[in-house]
Design an enzyme around this catalytic site. Structure first.
Site, short mmCIF file in Angstrom:
data_model
loop_
_atom_site.label_atom_id
_atom_site.label_comp_id
_atom_site.label_asym_id
_atom_site.label_seq_id
_atom_site.Cartn_x
_atom_site.Cartn_y
_atom_site.Cartn_z
N GLY A 10 0.81 -1.21 0.00
CA GLY A 10 0.00 0.00 0.00
C GLY A 10 0.84 1.25 0.00
N THR A 98 -6.84 3.30 11.89
CA THR A 98 -7.99 4.04 12.43
C THR A 98 -9.27 3.30 12.08
OG1 THR A 98 -8.16 5.44 10.46
CG2 THR A 98 -6.79 6.25 12.27
N HIS A 153 -9.30 14.31 3.04
CA HIS A 153 -8.38 13.21 2.71
C HIS A 153 -8.63 12.72 1.29
CE1 HIS A 153 -7.71 13.03 7.08
NE2 HIS A 153 -6.60 12.39 6.79
N HIS A 154 -7.76 11.86 0.81
CA HIS A 154 -7.83 11.27 -0.53
C HIS A 154 -9.09 10.42 -0.70
CE1 HIS A 154 -6.58 7.45 1.35
NE2 HIS A 154 -5.77 8.24 2.08
N LYS A 157 -9.72 6.78 1.19
CA LYS A 157 -9.90 6.61 2.64
C LYS A 157 -11.30 6.08 2.92
CE LYS A 157 -9.17 8.92 7.09
NZ LYS A 157 -8.36 7.82 7.59
#
Length: 269
Positions: A10, A98, A153-154, A157
């Site tokens: 990743g 997370t 965020h991208h 996510k």
């Protein structure tokens, strides 16, 4: 310090591998990924033109053999599975994963009775300094100011709000003596009525390749205070993770966070 990396193929996994290779006090002990990963059997450093001698595998136990610390930024289910093996092999862990549900968090914490780990929603040193700034700001601006947390965020996510945004909310709530579960507002749609006094609002943006932007807005009458942190590279998370791994070498068991690693809990505000 011998470090193993989870999720090696990743974006974060590759960044962690690069950081470990480049760090003078670290060596790559193992790298693993899911059985469906196309990188299996390749050298962990291939993506950056380096040969580490460590092949990416889907055999977690073999990848952890001989490692001092696992760094894991994967998914909650996978992380908990990895920690079971770490506990059995005596490997410490730095967890940047997370999106844990409450029951999963309890499982996570239970491992700390038998092994040492650092778990933090954000490993970047600057973000953790921001947490401290928010603690100060919340105590000063605890009356007459509406609080909003905006994060971006991208588009890959999968959890929202981000773990960092939630932690910012928790820091603020604790500073003003309330529980985020009671004051957090995570969605607004339609005719919502006036903003309820004392709430902490969250807004989420997902798009492109945004690494991670967080802004906390304290909006008062006639003025606004904004505290913002922007990440331009995942390397900040990787470097913080290595710092956390080094901290763990001094501890046989226990649950720690980056505030412990950076000594920020000793800073009185």
């Amino acid at each position: 310090m011998k470090i193993a990396i989870a999720g090696a193929s990743g974006r974060m996994g590759k960044t962690l591998i690069e950081a470990v290779i480049q760090h003078p006090d670290c060596s790559l002990a193992g790298a693993f990924d899911l059985p469906a990963a196309t990188c299996l059997g390749r050298d962990a450093g291939d993506f950056m033109g380096a040969q580490t001698g460590i092949l990416i595998t889907d055999n977690i136990e073999s990848a952890l053999q001989g490692a001092d610390v696992l760094i894991d930024f994967t998914r909650p289910e996978g992380t908990l599975k990895h920690l079971e093996i770490c506990q059995r092999l005596g490997v410490k862990a730095v967890i940047g994963t997370t999106g844990f549900e409450p029951k999963q968090l309890e499982q996570l914490k239970s491992f700390a009775k038998h092994m040492a780990m650092v778990w933090s929603p954000n490993m970047a040193v600057g973000v953790n300094a921001t947490f401290k700034l928010l603690e100060v700001a919340a105590k000063i601006l605890n009356q007459g100011y509406d609080i909003e947390i905006i994060e971006a965020h991208h588009n890959k996510k999968v959890d929202a709000p981000s773990g960092t945004a939630l932690r910012m909310g928790e820091v603020i709530a604790q500073s003003i003596g309330v529980d985020l579960k009671d004051v957090g507002v995570f969605a607004r749609e339609g005719i919502t009525g006036e903003r309820q006094h004392g709430t902490i609002g969250f807004s989420t943006i997902r798009g492109g390749d945004i690494v991670g932007d967080h802004t906390v807005l304290f909006a008062g009458t006639g003025e606004r205070i904004e505290i913002t942190h922007k990440s331009a590279s995942r390397m900040t998370y990787a470097q913080g993770s290595i710092r956390a791994a080094s901290y763990l070498m001094q501890h046989p068991t226990g649950m720690f966070d980056m505030q412990d690693v950076l000594g920020l809990k000793k800073v009185v505000v």
